[in-house]
Design an enzyme around this catalytic site. Structure first.
Site, mmCIF file in Angstrom:
data_model
loop_
_atom_site.group_PDB
_atom_site.id
_atom_site.type_symbol
_atom_site.label_atom_id
_atom_site.label_comp_id
_atom_site.label_asym_id
_atom_site.label_seq_id
_atom_site.Cartn_x
_atom_site.Cartn_y
_atom_site.Cartn_z
ATOM 1 N N ARG A 168 5.422 -13.706 -4.788
ATOM 2 C CA ARG A 168 3.350 -14.472 -5.610
ATOM 3 C C ARG A 168 3.669 -14.247 -6.666
ATOM 4 O O ARG A 168 2.857 -15.469 -6.945
ATOM 5 C CB ARG A 168 2.383 -12.425 -5.279
ATOM 6 N N HIS A 197 -7.316 -14.171 -7.710
ATOM 7 C CA HIS A 197 -8.164 -13.358 -9.510
ATOM 8 C C HIS A 197 -9.546 -13.217 -9.287
ATOM 9 O O HIS A 197 -9.947 -14.086 -9.386
ATOM 10 C CB HIS A 197 -7.031 -13.661 -10.647
ATOM 11 N N HIS A 249 5.582 -8.876 -3.245
ATOM 12 C CA HIS A 249 4.953 -9.556 -4.675
ATOM 13 C C HIS A 249 5.824 -10.107 -5.316
ATOM 14 O O HIS A 249 5.019 -11.095 -6.298
ATOM 15 C CB HIS A 249 4.017 -7.722 -5.319
ATOM 16 N N LYS A 261 -7.788 -8.813 -2.284
ATOM 17 C CA LYS A 261 -8.403 -8.430 -3.226
ATOM 18 C C LYS A 261 -10.291 -7.859 -3.824
ATOM 19 O O LYS A 261 -10.656 -9.700 -4.121
ATOM 20 C CB LYS A 261 -7.747 -8.172 -4.141
#
Length: 321
Positions: A276, A299, A273, A198
């Site tokens: 996670r 992140h 998810h 991401k």
């Protein structure tokens, strides 16, 4: 999102060149397809507002587009767009601006609109006991169902253990796990290379000795049984011999939950998810500093990781009731 027709040849060229640029950088087909669609909507918006060349772009146009997508109706389900979906539009524009900068358009204004916070009220987390049960489930049915080959059945079980170790043990996002290739797993150093995660960043994720054993057994003993093409590089292989995509991995997880025969676990809304979210919560409960968890998950900021402090607080409150 429905496809919008771009009449402006300049914008059609930019959208096409942007997609090719993402492809050259190694983004997955689904990633550059979806990002290209979001940029198409952005360019269509500019076109409809008489902004006929990208060099005419100003900061106020970002704000106007943000107001547009924030109030736009979800064409499939009704209601407004989710914060996640809006963030994906903003991230696509950021990447598009990076592309334009590489093309020499260095004077375009930066996008300064912050990403929206995500709602954690419906975020599901599994307990450590439930995670252990899922792992045990991959060993339970040593005898395959009628008509199933024993060796193939054991290979499926080994792959399902890897699924749990990738999404729980390593805390990967759905798309990151799908994109994994054999070259991304370093068994000697016990490090996983996540490429184009991401925000389009690479990262290295450590894994435990137990996960290393699970990976090694699957890669060398079971995966060769599943593949059709010896040149196939993807980690996850389905029953057809082809790579498993996100939907197939999700179905395998759901099957494990059903096989666990645990009524509480089966009643939970669980997806890839969720695994996670669960490892992040468990690491925080174990005392790992928030900044280390943030790096582990990939992140962009600590603010994103802080959602797990609320999950831990909520779980503590539930135990005290």
């Amino acid at each position: 999102m429905r496809k919008l027709l771009l009449r402006n040849g300049h914008y059609r060229y930019l959208q096409n060149a942007f997609g090719k640029w993402l492809d050259v950088l190694g983004f997955s087909r689904s990633t550059f397809y979806n990002m290209s669609l979001r940029i198409q909507e952005f360019l269509h918006f500019l076109e409809q507002n008489n902004i006929n060349h990208i060099k005419e772009l100003e900061g106020r146009h970002y704000s106007a587009y943000y107001r547009y997508i924030y109030t736009r109706t979800n064409q499939t389900y009704g209601g407004g767009l989710s914060n996640t979906y809006i963030n994906q539009h903003l991230q696509a524009i950021t990447k598009f601006l990076e592309f334009l900068h590489h093309r020499g358009m260095v004077k375009l204004p930066h996008l300064s609109i912050p990403l929206l916070k995500l709602d954690t009220k419906e975020m599901s987390v599994l307990t450590r006991e439930e995670i252990t049960l899922l792992y045990k489930t991959t060993y339970h049915e040593v005898t395959p169902p009628p008509g199933k080959d024993v060796v193939l059945w054991e290979a499926h079980q080994a792959r399902d253990r890897v699924l749990l170790s990738i999404y729980y043990g390593c805390g990967l996002r759905r798309s990151e796990g799908v994109a994994l290739e054999l070259k991304d797993i370093n068994l000697d150093r016990r490090v996983l290379h996540v490429r184009n995660g991401k925000n389009y960043k690479d990262r290295f994720v450590p894994f435990s000795k137990a996960d290393a054993i699970i990976f090694e057994h699957y890669i060398y003993d079971h995966r060769p049984i599943l593949i059709k093409n010896s040149n196939e590089s993807k980690l996850f292989i389905g029953h057809t011999g082809n790579p498993l995509l996100g939907g197939g991995l999700y179905q395998r997880l759901r099957k494990l939950i059903v096989q666990s025969d645990d009524p509480i676990l089966r009643s939970k809304q669980v997806g890839l998810h969720t695994l996670r979210h669960s490892i992040a919560t468990h690491l925080l409960q174990a005392g790992m500093p928030l900044d280390k968890i943030s790096r582990f998950l990939g992140h962009a900021s600590l603010e994103t990781t802080q959602i797990y402090t609320h999950l831990v607080a909520n779980s503590d409150e539930s135990r005290n009731l």
